[in-house]
Design a protein around this motif. Structure first.
Motif, PDB file in Angstrom:
ATOM      1  N   PHE A 142       0.815  -1.214   0.000  1.00  0.00           N
ATOM      2  CA  PHE A 142       0.000   0.000   0.000  1.00  0.00           C
ATOM      3  C   PHE A 142       0.850   1.267   0.000  1.00  0.00           C
ATOM      4  O   PHE A 142       0.365   2.340  -0.352  1.00  0.00           O
ATOM      5  N   ASP A 143       2.111   1.169   0.422  1.00  0.00           N
ATOM      6  CA  ASP A 143       2.962   2.348   0.574  1.00  0.00           C
ATOM      7  C   ASP A 143       3.574   2.838  -0.733  1.00  0.00           C
ATOM      8  O   ASP A 143       4.094   3.959  -0.791  1.00  0.00           O
ATOM      9  N   TYR A 414      -4.655  -6.477   6.089  1.00  0.00           N
ATOM     10  CA  TYR A 414      -3.575  -5.496   5.938  1.00  0.00           C
ATOM     11  C   TYR A 414      -2.217  -6.184   6.022  1.00  0.00           C
ATOM     12  O   TYR A 414      -1.321  -5.908   5.222  1.00  0.00           O
ATOM     13  N   ASP A 415      -2.067  -7.083   6.968  1.00  0.00           N
ATOM     14  CA  ASP A 415      -0.783  -7.762   7.154  1.00  0.00           C
ATOM     15  C   ASP A 415      -0.408  -8.610   5.947  1.00  0.00           C
ATOM     16  O   ASP A 415       0.775  -8.797   5.653  1.00  0.00           O
ATOM     17  N   MET A 416      -1.406  -9.119   5.226  1.00  0.00           N
ATOM     18  CA  MET A 416      -1.126  -9.967   4.068  1.00  0.00           C
ATOM     19  C   MET A 416      -0.430  -9.209   2.946  1.00  0.00           C
ATOM     20  O   MET A 416       0.185  -9.823   2.075  1.00  0.00           O
ATOM     21  N   PHE A 417      -0.516  -7.867   2.956  1.00  0.00           N
ATOM     22  CA  PHE A 417       0.060  -7.084   1.871  1.00  0.00           C
ATOM     23  C   PHE A 417       1.439  -6.517   2.204  1.00  0.00           C
ATOM     24  O   PHE A 417       1.932  -5.654   1.481  1.00  0.00           O
ATOM     25  N   TYR A 418       2.051  -6.988   3.281  1.00  0.00           N
ATOM     26  CA  TYR A 418       3.469  -6.699   3.462  1.00  0.00           C
ATOM     27  C   TYR A 418       4.239  -7.418   2.362  1.00  0.00           C
ATOM     28  O   TYR A 418       3.909  -8.547   1.987  1.00  0.00           O
ATOM     29  N   MET A 419       5.244  -6.768   1.809  1.00  0.00           N
ATOM     30  CA  MET A 419       5.982  -7.327   0.678  1.00  0.00           C
ATOM     31  C   MET A 419       6.537  -8.715   0.990  1.00  0.00           C
ATOM     32  O   MET A 419       6.526  -9.604   0.139  1.00  0.00           O
ATOM     33  N   LYS A 423       5.405 -12.352  -1.190  1.00  0.00           N
ATOM     34  CA  LYS A 423       6.323 -13.263  -1.870  1.00  0.00           C
ATOM     35  C   LYS A 423       6.010 -14.716  -1.550  1.00  0.00           C
ATOM     36  O   LYS A 423       6.321 -15.610  -2.326  1.00  0.00           O
ATOM     37  N   GLU A 424       5.434 -14.946  -0.388  1.00  0.00           N
ATOM     38  CA  GLU A 424       5.101 -16.307   0.031  1.00  0.00           C
ATOM     39  C   GLU A 424       3.674 -16.314   0.552  1.00  0.00           C
ATOM     40  O   GLU A 424       3.433 -16.345   1.750  1.00  0.00           O
TER      41      GLU A 424
END
Length: 601
Positions: A142-143, A414-419, A423-424
């Motif tokens: 999101f950033d 939200y946490d699922m969209f950390y880079m 990747k996994e």
């Protein structure tokens, strides 16, 4: 098997354990290797499993296949000078960390099919596009810095262009060749070579944060002007034709709001309504419902209603709200932003998103605001803990206000969209959203016994049970599970709707399907195509249409099929069958939201 000389790939070794998957392999879709000569070649082992990873190490390309059903690891090792691996299986892999490239010059797209003659206008789409600058990169998808796409439709032709949003954030980051402006999920720290004074100023700026103007979420229309927006107090005016970035606008010059949604509502006169949060203004934290008149827009913005925050230092996070002909619906959910923790986040070495806390033990408060009086109704409405990002629609019927939302049981989305997690992707951690319908009885509960349900509508199982005088506990009817980014025919916004368009997210937050949901029959119709990732769909009604779904659905589609370009898709609003598509001579990126501007507006 691939000819090693032809593809530039030479098979060295195949792990014998891969033989355990031989029976399942025949049912899998083939994988493809992207070679240096630009061609796609099928891999020797045609495995297409959900958890697939490509790792480039020196001159060896290790292709690992993990099969969750038999818990075995299947490995093939290739020598190659190729630099990327592309999996085109049922579970299409996408590199979310790759920077998008802008194409600012208008380019005519290749149209297949026949675009309706009445469809004249421009589809704007907005979303993150730049994820790394120099040696630094964003931690959360999101950033990413915004890139805007425009699809101008005129006389059966489509012209595409895209531009980065030239925000102050963009300019500062690019000038420094590193990320120097913090975002919600990424805290930026100064270059170690900077002196003490520079570092001290940076610290103070994060203690009382001056938020980013990286408007990478949506577009807003205030008066005759269009703005790229996120959820901070800054919005950026843009030219909807050229996509050039124009003025930077600070809400605080007109209204005491530090945060505001990127999903306003509009009435038939063109006036806009939005919600914002005022943090510790005059010692109080509150939510403001404000109106931006069609003319002269922000200069005459006015506060319609003030809603006190349950806790001054932990206001609720919200992304949208509901509106009917006579009411506004605002959800104060137990997903809270801890202001004190935000002030110390930089010093503690954590990002601002870590200051968001979901409190499942707390109820959700539903505020119903009378549009005529600008005041909350006397009855207090509650429901269980939930997280809502998107309202679908709201309407009134026989003394009730009905509103539909897409709700989650926690904040894991939200946490699922950390880079690192993109990747996994682990679908076992996925919290599937529910399409929920709530019903709020408007009539007084005086004389009604405790424990009685005040909902009298026959077509819903939603309830509103009296707990005590003036307090109703609401339970929603779940209409469907696995739908997100909902859009309706906005001509029926605030009135009873039947059809909802969105992305099907039944298996994963990363959608591969467009869906149309019938709220009366509970039937769902889908559009999908192999190795394609569609955006949020936008419904455009046909002028003087005969029915609510008489129109078309527009979506941009990332196309990973070999030798094919990405495209804008046009579907029949009634059947969801393809009407036309227009291939663009540029790459498209996964984005957030879109806005259609009819010709002449």
């Amino acid at each position: 098997m691939v000819d090693g000389n032809k593809s530039g790939l030479q098979l060295i070794q195949a792990n014998q354990r891969s033989q355990r998957c031989s029976k399942r392999r025949q049912h899998a879709q083939p994988l493809y290797l992207y070679t240096v000569n630009g061609s796609y070649e099928p891999s020797p082992y045609q495995l297409g499993y959900p958890h697939t990873r490509g790792i480039l190490q020196s001159s060896l390309l290790h292709v690992l296949f993990y099969h969750s059903n038999c818990s075995c690891l299947c490995q093939s090792i290739y020598t190659s000078e190729c630099y990327s691996l592309r999996f085109l299986s049922e579970n299409m892999a996408t590199d979310f960390s790759k920077n998008a490239e802008e194409s600012p010059e208008p380019c005519k797209a290749e149209v297949k099919g026949s675009i309706p003659s009445w469809l004249q206008g421009t589809l704007l789409r907005n979303g993150p596009g730049i994820f790394s600058v120099g040696d630094t990169s964003y931690d959360h998808w999101f950033d990413g810095m915004a890139i805007m796409n425009s699809f101008a439709i005129k006389d059966g032709e489509v012209t595409h262009r895209s531009r980065y949003l030239r925000s102050d954030t963009y300019k500062s980051n690019m000038a420094s060749n590193r990320i120097v402006v913090s975002e919600m999920g990424t805290m930026a720290y100064p270059d170690p070579s900077k002196n003490f004074i520079y570092k001290a100023i940076t610290f103070l700026n994060h203690t009382v944060p001056d938020f980013t103007d990286n408007g990478a979420s949506n577009f807003i229309k205030y008066g005759e002007d269009y703005y790229a927006t996120s959820e901070t107090n800054y919005i950026r005016k843009i030219d909807p034709v050229t996509l050039e970035t124009q003025d930077k606008v600070d809400y605080l010059k007109y209204l005491p709001v530090n945060l505001a949604t990127s999903h306003p509502h509009y009435d038939k006169e063109g006036n806009a309504y939005n919600f914002g949060t005022s943090i510790a203004e005059k010692g109080k934290t509150k939510y403001l419902l404000f109106k931006v008149p069609n003319v002269p827009a922000l200069k005459n913005a006015e506060v319609i209603c003030t809603v006190p925050c349950r806790s001054m230092l932990t206001p609720s996070y919200y992304h949208s709200f509901g509106m009917t002909d006579n009411y506004f619906i605002f959800i104060e959910q137990p997903l809270k932003l801890d202001i004190l923790r935000m002030a110390t986040a930089y010093m503690r070495g954590v990002n601002w998103a870590s200051c968001l806390k979901f409190c499942p033990e707390e109820n959700t408060v539903i505020h119903l605001i009378d549009r005529k009086t600008g005041k909350e109704v006397e009855t207090k409405y509650y429901t269980g803990a939930m997280v809502v990002y998107h309202h679908v629609n709201a309407f009134e019927d026989d003394g009730h206000v009905i509103f539909d939302v897409i709700a989650y049981s926690d904040n894991s989305l939200y946490d699922m969209f950390y880079m690192s997690k993109l990747k996994e992707i682990n679908n076992d951690l996925y919290s599937k959203p529910s399409y929920k319908r709530f019903v709020l009885p408007i009539q007084s509960d005086k004389g009604v016994a405790v424990g009685e349900d005040l909902v009298k509508l026959k077509y819903t199982t939603a309830s509103a049970v009296k707990e005590k005088e003036g307090k109703l506990m609401c339970q929603a009817e779940v209409l469907w599970q696995g739908l997100e980014l909902p859009r309706i025919n906005y001509d029926v916004n605030g009135r009873r709707h039947r059809f909802v368009y969105g992305n099907s997210v039944e298996e994963s937050a990363l959608t591969k399907e467009i869906a149309k949901f019938d709220t009366e029959t509970k039937e769902m119709v889908y559009w999908s195509e192999d190795n394609c990732m569609p955006s949020e769909p936008v419904f455009v009604p046909r002028p003087n249409g005969e029915s609510e779904d008489d129109g078309v659905v527009l979506a941009s589609v990332i196309n990973a099929n070999p030798g094919q370009s990405s495209f804008i898709l046009i579907l029949d609003g009634r059947t969801l069958k393809e009407v036309a598509r227009a291939y663009v001579n540029a790459g498209l990126n996964k984005d957030m939201h879109g806005f259609f501007i009819p010709h002449g507006n």
